[in-house]
Design a protein around this motif. Structure first.
Motif, PDB file in Angstrom:
ATOM      1  N   GLN A   1      -9.049 -54.231 -14.871  1.00 43.27           N
ATOM      2  CA  GLN A   1      -9.409 -53.584 -13.406  1.00 43.27           C
ATOM      3  C   GLN A   1      -9.008 -52.173 -13.234  1.00 43.27           C
ATOM      4  O   GLN A   1      -8.402 -51.652 -14.206  1.00 43.27           O
ATOM      5  CB  GLN A   1      -8.798 -54.478 -12.504  1.00 43.27           C
ATOM      6  N   ASN A   2      -9.701 -51.543 -12.270  1.00 43.00           N
ATOM      7  CA  ASN A   2      -9.283 -50.106 -12.138  1.00 43.00           C
ATOM      8  C   ASN A   2      -9.649 -49.141 -13.289  1.00 43.00           C
ATOM      9  O   ASN A   2      -8.809 -48.314 -13.466  1.00 43.00           O
ATOM     10  CB  ASN A   2      -7.653 -50.074 -11.839  1.00 43.00           C
ATOM     11  N   PRO A   3     -10.858 -49.317 -13.619  1.00 41.97           N
ATOM     12  CA  PRO A   3     -11.368 -48.517 -14.758  1.00 41.97           C
ATOM     13  C   PRO A   3     -11.714 -46.942 -14.273  1.00 41.97           C
ATOM     14  O   PRO A   3     -12.189 -46.972 -13.064  1.00 41.97           O
ATOM     15  CB  PRO A   3     -12.537 -49.185 -15.223  1.00 41.97           C
ATOM     16  N   ARG A   4     -11.125 -46.044 -15.049  1.00 40.55           N
ATOM     17  CA  ARG A   4     -11.464 -44.780 -14.737  1.00 40.55           C
ATOM     18  C   ARG A   4     -12.397 -44.085 -16.036  1.00 40.55           C
ATOM     19  O   ARG A   4     -11.899 -44.318 -17.143  1.00 40.55           O
ATOM     20  CB  ARG A   4     -10.355 -43.978 -14.698  1.00 40.55           C
ATOM     21  N   THR A   5     -13.300 -43.566 -15.844  1.00 43.22           N
ATOM     22  CA  THR A   5     -14.212 -43.069 -16.909  1.00 43.22           C
ATOM     23  C   THR A   5     -13.515 -41.742 -17.317  1.00 43.22           C
ATOM     24  O   THR A   5     -13.409 -40.895 -16.508  1.00 43.22           O
ATOM     25  CB  THR A   5     -15.511 -42.901 -16.299  1.00 43.22           C
ATOM     26  N   VAL A   6     -13.306 -41.705 -18.437  1.00 48.77           N
ATOM     27  CA  VAL A   6     -12.686 -40.166 -18.947  1.00 48.77           C
ATOM     28  C   VAL A   6     -13.499 -39.243 -19.819  1.00 48.77           C
ATOM     29  O   VAL A   6     -13.250 -38.329 -19.869  1.00 48.77           O
ATOM     30  CB  VAL A   6     -11.268 -40.291 -19.859  1.00 48.77           C
ATOM     31  N   MET A   7     -14.817 -39.929 -20.149  1.00 49.91           N
ATOM     32  CA  MET A   7     -15.710 -39.103 -20.915  1.00 49.91           C
ATOM     33  C   MET A   7     -16.926 -39.975 -20.984  1.00 49.91           C
ATOM     34  O   MET A   7     -17.176 -40.969 -21.074  1.00 49.91           O
ATOM     35  CB  MET A   7     -14.871 -38.957 -22.456  1.00 49.91           C
ATOM     36  N   ARG A   8     -17.971 -39.218 -20.970  1.00 50.76           N
ATOM     37  CA  ARG A   8     -19.442 -39.624 -21.030  1.00 50.76           C
ATOM     38  C   ARG A   8     -20.209 -38.890 -21.827  1.00 50.76           C
ATOM     39  O   ARG A   8     -19.988 -37.737 -22.243  1.00 50.76           O
ATOM     40  CB  ARG A   8     -20.274 -39.460 -19.563  1.00 50.76           C
ATOM     41  N   SER A   9     -21.288 -39.631 -22.715  1.00 47.51           N
ATOM     42  CA  SER A   9     -21.991 -39.158 -23.593  1.00 47.51           C
ATOM     43  C   SER A   9     -23.391 -40.014 -23.663  1.00 47.51           C
ATOM     44  O   SER A   9     -23.198 -40.912 -23.453  1.00 47.51           O
ATOM     45  CB  SER A   9     -21.241 -38.999 -24.847  1.00 47.51           C
ATOM     46  N   ASN A  10     -24.052 -39.083 -24.436  1.00 49.17           N
ATOM     47  CA  ASN A  10     -25.517 -39.633 -24.557  1.00 49.17           C
ATOM     48  C   ASN A  10     -25.583 -40.415 -26.086  1.00 49.17           C
ATOM     49  O   ASN A  10     -26.460 -41.029 -26.599  1.00 49.17           O
ATOM     50  CB  ASN A  10     -26.731 -38.717 -24.412  1.00 49.17           C
ATOM     51  N   GLU A  11     -24.291 -40.091 -26.774  1.00 45.32           N
ATOM     52  CA  GLU A  11     -24.326 -40.418 -28.067  1.00 45.32           C
ATOM     53  C   GLU A  11     -23.135 -41.372 -28.139  1.00 45.32           C
ATOM     54  O   GLU A  11     -22.248 -41.586 -27.210  1.00 45.32           O
ATOM     55  CB  GLU A  11     -24.127 -39.462 -29.033  1.00 45.32           C
TER      56      GLU A  11
ATOM     57  N   VAL B   1     -10.608 -45.891 -19.371  1.00 42.44           N
ATOM     58  CA  VAL B   1      -9.136 -46.371 -19.388  1.00 42.44           C
ATOM     59  C   VAL B   1      -9.098 -47.173 -18.096  1.00 42.44           C
ATOM     60  O   VAL B   1      -9.287 -46.826 -17.148  1.00 42.44           O
ATOM     61  CB  VAL B   1      -8.420 -45.044 -19.292  1.00 42.44           C
ATOM     62  N   ALA B   2      -8.470 -48.326 -18.449  1.00 41.50           N
ATOM     63  CA  ALA B   2      -8.116 -49.479 -17.337  1.00 41.50           C
ATOM     64  C   ALA B   2      -6.865 -49.895 -17.543  1.00 41.50           C
ATOM     65  O   ALA B   2      -6.124 -49.758 -18.245  1.00 41.50           O
ATOM     66  CB  ALA B   2      -9.535 -50.361 -17.402  1.00 41.50           C
ATOM     67  N   ASP B   3      -6.550 -50.702 -16.504  1.00 40.32           N
ATOM     68  CA  ASP B   3      -5.461 -51.445 -16.451  1.00 40.32           C
ATOM     69  C   ASP B   3      -5.447 -52.451 -17.475  1.00 40.32           C
ATOM     70  O   ASP B   3      -6.497 -52.885 -17.723  1.00 40.32           O
ATOM     71  CB  ASP B   3      -4.917 -52.292 -15.161  1.00 40.32           C
ATOM     72  N   ALA B   4      -4.475 -53.166 -17.925  1.00 46.67           N
ATOM     73  CA  ALA B   4      -4.084 -54.112 -18.775  1.00 46.67           C
ATOM     74  C   ALA B   4      -5.165 -55.182 -18.638  1.00 46.67           C
ATOM     75  O   ALA B   4      -5.516 -56.178 -19.349  1.00 46.67           O
ATOM     76  CB  ALA B   4      -2.985 -54.390 -19.229  1.00 46.67           C
ATOM     77  N   ASP B   5      -5.397 -55.465 -17.309  1.00 49.04           N
ATOM     78  CA  ASP B   5      -6.064 -56.710 -16.653  1.00 49.04           C
ATOM     79  C   ASP B   5      -7.724 -56.309 -16.754  1.00 49.04           C
ATOM     80  O   ASP B   5      -8.359 -57.242 -16.166  1.00 49.04           O
ATOM     81  CB  ASP B   5      -5.750 -57.422 -15.414  1.00 49.04           C
TER      82      ASP B   5
END
Lengths: 184, 441
Positions: free
Chosen positions: B203-213, B197-201
């Motif tokens: 920038q400022n990305p935050r990872t909310v979920m990681r997966s190998n699939e 999830v990031a700002d509309a530009d």
């Protein structure tokens, strides 16, 4: 990217599957299904022979018949033409072999995993892959396999066996794989 | 998770470049021009062809406070305005920067062609806070259009800049800004997938979920507090719902077969999803807790990619019932679908503008997949992009731009395009593969 992942599945069907990736494994995989199916573009002469068809049930072998390279049960991939969901006749013996196995082992469970090439919408491709999985499921159902023993799912374009952007790779990825639950 | 210093490092040079010159050149030249910037470029803006009348704004750098974050607020806000394609940023070089309205020499700014001028200052406050004060002034009328002050922490720096951009945009266009909204997308690095999830530009990305699939089809809830998405971690597609507040998640559609294409109803209480539990890919309604699946479409064909109109009364979706994938609409309560797209043999991935006037979708022509726009009342369509592998269009919350994914070289990138197709901006940074974007509240 997924070449490391896929051999895990493919290896279940092939004793000779190395780490070189799914494409090479598939060449051997498909050899037993005969010389038809020229649409795929990854054809080779393969290692099979016409005598393979005579041992469809593979029950004269002592190990897991599904892993016997001489058995049609070790053949797990059904390939489709572009924009097609028709199971071609060349796959009939293989599907009959799996139907026979599933009917003889009512506790066996199989997952039919549909795949597509990478072109177009991911969600629409997911539905296309489902259509390919469903085609194989129906073919097995017609042969008397219980619905409870089967699940048709789709990976769409998310798990390409061949990640190249070529017609040959696209053909390789238009595919339904037959995967037994206990082999996961 | 956040490497802010890095982001600042790669934002600054590009932003300076951007503020000084809005790039005007044909698309064909882009490959050449990208090369020198690509390593660090966070954002690139293309203006294609003669743009319609633009509002000229002078963004005067605010008087700075010691220790304030960078880039400057006026840079971040100026990037926002520039990306919309509706503004021309006036060169502010050489002028004595005014700080208060009383210091503004309107003649100077009229001479520079500015319709409006933005001035302000940042002052350090105790406890590491900053006071930001800014004014938006009408150059012709010599009046103040807006004046605000904020007391913020350094972590609110970018959000404050986006709020300033929203205020300027709203005052000068009469349309609410969407710069404070967020986007979600999937980033692939090697074999790792990250839902971000990031700002509309971008920038400022935050990872909310990681997966190998793989992960596909993220969709924000109408209030922005949750995401639904399709994950392949269970060796088949399953729809998950995740809180963006605490990260808690659960499966909301994990029926036999494949589960995919979630779409929130505008009330946030129900979703349309695509299930295959009865054979073909068909559209169902479920409650937000996953209960009560009710089948909406019937047939042996593919029905997928449902999306609600803003009033919740109508669903648009993709179906191959006519022999090729086309977009249809039907009452959200069910009923007979009506075909909406007619040109070409492949029209998929519908998105409806917040005012319900426009349908954005992906159309294939000559093997090229491009973002297209249809004005629903007239049926008039136009292609907005000239890239060949576009996917996943979605509208800005204010309906003024479309976010989409495309491919450059071997890399998936995210971009926005204005509804006239004349302004395109690249959001995602180089070196990462980004796909499956969606614009949220």
């Amino acid at each position: 990217m997924n070449k490391i992942v896929w051999p895990v599945l493919v290896a279940l069907t092939l004793s000779a599957c190395g780490t070189t990736g799914g494409t090479q494994a598939t060449v051997e995989d498909r050899a037993g299904s005969g010389t038809a199916g020229t649409a795929q573009g990854t054809e080779t002469t393969g290692v099979g022979s016409s005598s393979v068809a005579g041992s469809a049930t593979g029950d004269q072998y002592s190990g897991d018949p599904r892993k016997d390279p001489a058995s049609l049960l070790s053949k797990r991939s059904v390939y489709f033409d572009f924009d097609s969901f028709v199971v071609k006749n060349e796959y009939r013996p293989m599907i009959e072999a799996h139907a026979g196995y599933l009917k003889s082992k009512r506790d066996a469970h199989v997952i039919l995993q549909g795949n597509t090439d990478e072109r177009g919408s991911r969600e629409y491709n997911l539905a296309l892959g489902q259509k390919r999985a469903e085609a194989v499921r129906k073919a097995l159902a017609v042969l008397g396999v219980s619905d409870a023993q089967m699940e048709a799912v789709s990976f769409g374009e998310e798990k390409p066996r061949d990640t190249a952007h070529t017609e040959a790779a696209y053909a390789e990825n238009r595919r339904t794989d037959v995967v037994y639950s206990d082999e996961k | 998770m956040l490497d802010c210093p890095n982001q600042k490092a790669f934002v600054s040079p590009m932003s300076v470049f951007m503020l000084r010159s809005v790039v005007l050149f044909p698309l064909l030249c882009l490959a050449l021009l990208y090369a020198p910037f690509s390593a660090r470029a966070a954002m690139e803006i293309q203006v294609i062809g003669g743009a319609a009348s633009k509002i000229s704004v002078a963004m005067v750098p605010f008087q700075a406070a010691p220790g304030q974050p960078s880039p400057a607020l006026t840079q971040i806000a100026g990037d926002d305005l520039n990306r919309s394609g509706q503004f021309r940023l006036v060169d502010v070089e050489g002028a004595q920067p005014p700080v208060t309205p009383a210091q503004v020499d309107y003649g100077v700014w009229r001479g520079k062609g500015a319709d409006a001028v933005v001035i302000g200052q940042v002052a350090a406050q105790p406890g590491g806070r900053f006071e930001v004060r800014f004014y938006l002034l009408d150059v012709l009328k010599q009046t103040q259009l807006a004046g605000y002050s904020y007391s913020i922490t350094a972590s609110q720096w970018r959000a404050t800049a986006h709020q300033i951009a929203d205020l300027i945009y709203a005052k000068l266009t009469g349309i609410p800004g969407a710069f404070s909204s967020r986007i979600a997308y999937v980033q692939k690095q090697g074999r790792r997938y990250e839902l971000r999830v990031a700002d509309a530009d971008g920038q400022n990305p935050r990872t909310v979920m990681r997966s190998n699939e793989s992960v596909i089809s993220p969709r924000f809830s109408p209030d922005g507090s949750r995401l639904v998405y399709v994950s392949f971690e269970d060796r088949k597609p399953v729809v998950y719902m995740q809180s963006l507040q605490d990260g808690h998640r659960r499966k909301i559609a994990a029926f036999k077969g494949s589960n995919s294409a979630p779409a929130w109803a505008p009330d946030g209480k129900r979703l349309a999803v695509v299930l295959t539990r009865d054979g073909a890919s068909q559209i169902y309604m479920i409650n937000a807790d996953g209960s009560g699946p009710t089948r909406l479409t019937r047939g042996g064909n593919i029905d997928t990619e449902p999306v609600f109109t803003p009033d919740g009364q109508t669903l648009y979706f993709t179906s191959d019932r006519g022999g090729s994938p086309q977009i249809y609409r039907m009452a959200a309560s069910g009923g007979e679908p009506k075909r909406v797209t007619f040109n070409g043999s492949y029209n998929v991935s519908p998105a409806i503008s917040p005012d319900g006037r426009y349908l954005a979708y992906i159309s294939r022509e000559g093997g090229r997949f491009s973002v297209s726009l249809q004005e629903l009342a007239s049926g008039q369509t136009r292609v907005l992009t000239d890239t060949a592998q576009d996917e996943s269009p979605s509208f800005a919350p204010n309906g003024q731009a479309v976010l989409y994914a495309t491919v450059r070289g071997e890399q998936g990138i995210l971009g926005t395009v204005s509804l006239d197709g004349k302004t395109r901006a690249r959001l995602s940074e180089s070196g990462v593969d980004a796909r499956e974007p969606v614009w949220g509240p």
